[in-house]
Design a protein around this motif. Sequence first.
Motif, PDB file in Angstrom:
ATOM      1  N   UNK A 154       0.893  -1.329  -0.111  1.00 52.60           N
ATOM      2  CA  UNK A 154      -0.120   0.069   0.237  1.00 52.60           C
ATOM      3  C   UNK A 154       0.891   1.273   0.123  1.00 52.60           C
ATOM      4  N   UNK A 155       2.012   1.222   0.649  1.00 50.14           N
ATOM      5  CA  UNK A 155       2.858   2.386   0.683  1.00 50.14           C
ATOM      6  C   UNK A 155       3.601   2.572  -0.502  1.00 50.14           C
ATOM      7  N   UNK A 156       3.960   1.498  -1.198  1.00 44.37           N
ATOM      8  CA  UNK A 156       4.349   1.449  -2.563  1.00 44.37           C
ATOM      9  C   UNK A 156       3.482   2.244  -3.508  1.00 44.37           C
ATOM     10  N   UNK A 157       2.128   1.604  -3.336  1.00 48.28           N
ATOM     11  CA  UNK A 157       1.145   2.246  -4.308  1.00 48.28           C
ATOM     12  C   UNK A 157       1.041   3.695  -4.008  1.00 48.28           C
ATOM     13  N   UNK A 158       1.212   4.009  -3.109  1.00 45.44           N
ATOM     14  CA  UNK A 158       0.913   5.840  -2.893  1.00 45.44           C
ATOM     15  C   UNK A 158       1.922   6.467  -3.006  1.00 45.44           C
ATOM     16  N   UNK A 159       3.304   5.840  -3.049  1.00 44.37           N
ATOM     17  CA  UNK A 159       4.442   6.786  -3.448  1.00 44.37           C
ATOM     18  C   UNK A 159       4.475   6.623  -5.074  1.00 44.37           C
TER      19      UNK A 159
END
Length: 492
Positions: free
Chosen positions: A111-116
């Motif tokens: 999820x953090x990757x997707x946001x970044x």
Amino acid sequence: MEPSDAGSPFDRLSPELIFFIFDHLNLESLKAVSLTCHRLEEMFADYSARRFVLSSRKKTNRKEDLPPLRNVLETMEEAVTLLQRTKRAYRRFHLDVRCHPKPSSLDDMQAAHDKLLATRLIQQLVVLKLDLGYELHKIAVKLSGVVTKMESLQVLYIGHEATDNPYPFSQLSLVNRSLQKLLLSNVWPGRIDCPKMGSLNVSVLEIDLGSIIGKQYVQHGGQEPYWKLKQLSELVIQTLSKHRSLSLLVRTNSTYGSQFYRQLTQLTILQVHPLLVTDETLQAIGETCVQLERLSLSYLRMINPASFHHLSNLTNLRHLAIKDSNKMLSFAGFRMPLLERLELGDATQIDWPSLAQFASIECLLIRCDSSQLNGLCDLFAERMRRLHTLWLKCYSYSDRPRYRELAAALPKLPALETLVLETSVYSNCFIFLKTIEPMLRLTRLIICSFPSRRHDIGQQVATLLPNVPNIEIRDLHDVYEVRKSLKFVTMD
């Protein structure tokens, strides 16, 4: 101090010229210049965004020091906030998210990757470097879509923690119309389609790229349904093996491997480490990759010594490096008028007279055993008139009379400026250096060895060679850095 609003002579200079001036200033000077006026302040902001790297990399890369997942997630959240608010048009971004995640927390990481990856900056990047952690190949599909939309991307690096899965990132599809250079470490995309990509560097654990990619050409009539590589001008293959024995290194499949190289007609740079290169591969390279200017091979394992002669077709070659060979290397009949750098590593069986034809050689790295010293001395006495950098790997000085002959032959090299002696113990160097006659043009001497009495070695060598202004005493562990500084291939 605030930037001035008054007119400045820099107002009449073009941005290109100012950026050129910036290139020659250190960071503190750049900061000072940026305070001169508002225009230079704005230009420095633009310049720094293009030149410097926005990085989330940790200070240590050692696996045992990798941070816990929660720290990495905090770093990524901070990066997202910064990228959403910054007005600078950053062009280079390094995301290092290697960590020790728990399997139950992988969804949080994804999820953090997707946001970044959804931030505005990602679409503007010219250089993107990703160091991904364990099990993060699950973001492959998302990353595929992001890379496709990056219209300014020129350099892409993707590194991944090695796992038991021999084909990580098989769902990764790298399709991009602007990408020029691709670097992969333990990443094996299912598809690569980048028409402007001229450079490919692949490091994979115990996988032979030549055989696997060559299979697509054999099975599809020379077509490229998976990896489109025929446009490459530079290819570096590094097979990362846990085993040091030659018998355990990957051997290129004779059919698939040779077909792979027969497709790469545009190559000017080829480095293959540390695969075993066979007769079929040598023939394919020599007959097809005729535009090569730089060729580096680790281990030649030939059945027929004449196979080496296929490389004589590479008349544009400027740099040739061979670490080891099981057969004698003869350069008789080779037509390489542009050859400037020659590295023969541990390839101890050499037909010395055949090297005399290469009068163009300026840099030479060679292992000189006592059995080869006569040929080496004759070589130095004949055609090596342009040789300015010489690296000698000498591990045995038991035959002192012959090494005295070598020491006497060195002054016959009129252009020699840099001499590197690589040996096991410093005492061997003294035996050799005591017999060297003065060399007027020699300005740099580097001794690489295991340390014994390093505190006074430099002074003793300076006493033996008082006319050499630059003397360096280096540990054998520094050989990689020394070779890199002298632009030699690092194959060990």
